[in-house]
Design an enzyme around this catalytic site. Structure first.
Site, PDB file in Angstrom:
ATOM      1  CB  CYS A  78      -0.933   4.020   2.257  1.00  0.00           C
ATOM      2  SG  CYS A  78      -2.379   3.042   2.636  1.00  0.00           S
ATOM      3  CG  HIS A 170      -2.946   5.901  -1.735  1.00  0.00           C
ATOM      4  ND1 HIS A 170      -2.039   5.236  -2.530  1.00  0.00           N
ATOM      5  CD2 HIS A 170      -3.341   5.011  -0.803  1.00  0.00           C
ATOM      6  CE1 HIS A 170      -1.895   3.988  -2.093  1.00  0.00           C
ATOM      7  NE2 HIS A 170      -2.676   3.821  -1.037  1.00  0.00           N
ATOM      8  CD  GLU A 172      -0.410   7.871  -4.406  1.00  0.00           C
ATOM      9  OE1 GLU A 172      -0.450   8.531  -3.336  1.00  0.00           O
ATOM     10  OE2 GLU A 172      -0.627   6.643  -4.453  1.00  0.00           O
TER      11      GLU A 172
HETATM   12  N1  GLN Z   1      -3.337  -2.492   3.685  1.00  0.00           N
HETATM   13  C1  GLN Z   1      -1.999  -2.265   3.194  1.00  0.00           C
HETATM   14  C2  GLN Z   1      -0.956  -2.804   4.167  1.00  0.00           C
HETATM   15  O1  GLN Z   1      -1.283  -3.146   5.243  1.00  0.00           O
HETATM   16  C3  GLN Z   1      -1.749  -0.801   2.933  1.00  0.00           C
HETATM   17  C4  GLN Z   1      -2.702  -0.328   1.852  1.00  0.00           C
HETATM   18  C5  GLN Z   1      -2.159   0.784   1.001  1.00  0.00           C
HETATM   19  O2  GLN Z   1      -0.966   1.055   0.974  1.00  0.00           O
HETATM   20  N2  GLN Z   1      -3.042   1.367   0.233  1.00  0.00           N
HETATM   21  O3  GLN Z   1       0.186  -2.873   3.843  1.00  0.00           O
END
Ligand code: GLN
Length: 188
Positions: A78, A170, A172
């Site tokens: 992410c 995610h 995890e």
């Molecule tokens: N929206 C976050 C970003 O742009 C990422 C979200 C996440 O890591 N769950 O950094």
């Protein structure tokens, strides 16, 4: 082997527990010394702008980039994937620029800002993987050297380029350690 988990900010704790459940030693990485003592690194989800800011303030952007370019296995999830990307679409935001993907932050749309769904992961047999997407970045393009390991509606959500693995979701949080196990197998 010692699996590092970048612990400047964000959702690092669960990654640590998953790697430990696989029998790995783990280390929370917040300094250059810690970065130099791990065999691989997970860059967790969180807020990519904050992570870049904290890494820069601690002079860790260049050392981290060098370790990745030297071949250290790294798994960005992410926000971690945003950090690894070559380009962040429509934003003037710094990244490590190590992986040949372009991503768009928060791009799954308002309705679907956070959602869960299942998909097959190539190379990981058995049940489909349950992916949890939290204000997830979308992979909008991938370079020639990037292998797509999973996709959702024809959009890549798990990609690999040599020593680098990255996911929009995610892994995890799913109670399924198969993707972490796959990552562990990338560490010699
Ligand atoms: N929206 C976050 C970003 O742009 C990422 C979200 C996440 O890591 N769950 O950094």
């Amino acid at each position: 082997m010692i699996s590092g988990v970048l612990a400047m900010q964000g959702a690092f704790h669960k990654h640590k527990l998953v790697m430990e459940s696989l029998g790995c030693k783990t280390l929370e990485v917040r300094t250059i010394d810690e970065l130099l003592s791990v065999d691989c690194l997970i860059i967790p989800g969180g807020e990519s702008t904050v992570m870049v800011k904290l890494l820069s303030e601690n002079n860790m952007m260049d050392p981290l980039k060098s370790r990745i370019l030297d071949g250290m296995p790294v798994f960005g999830t992410c926000a971690g994937m945003i950090l690894m990307s070559r380009e962040i679409s429509r934003m003037n935001q710094d990244s490590l620029g190590v992986m040949d993907i372009m991503v768009e932050r928060n791009a799954y749309g308002r309705q679907l800002e956070s959602f869960e769904t299942e998909f097959e992961v190539s190379g990981i047999p058995g049940e489909p993987f349950h992916g949890i997407f939290i204000r997830a970045p979308k992979i909008v393009s991938t370079g020639r050297m990037v292998q797509v390991l999973a996709e959702l509606d024809s959009v890549p959500v798990l990609v690999r380029q040599g020593n680098m693995l990255a996911s929009s979701f995610h892994p995890e949080l799913s109670g399924d350690s198969r993707i972490h196990q796959f990552f562990a197998s990338m560490v010699k």
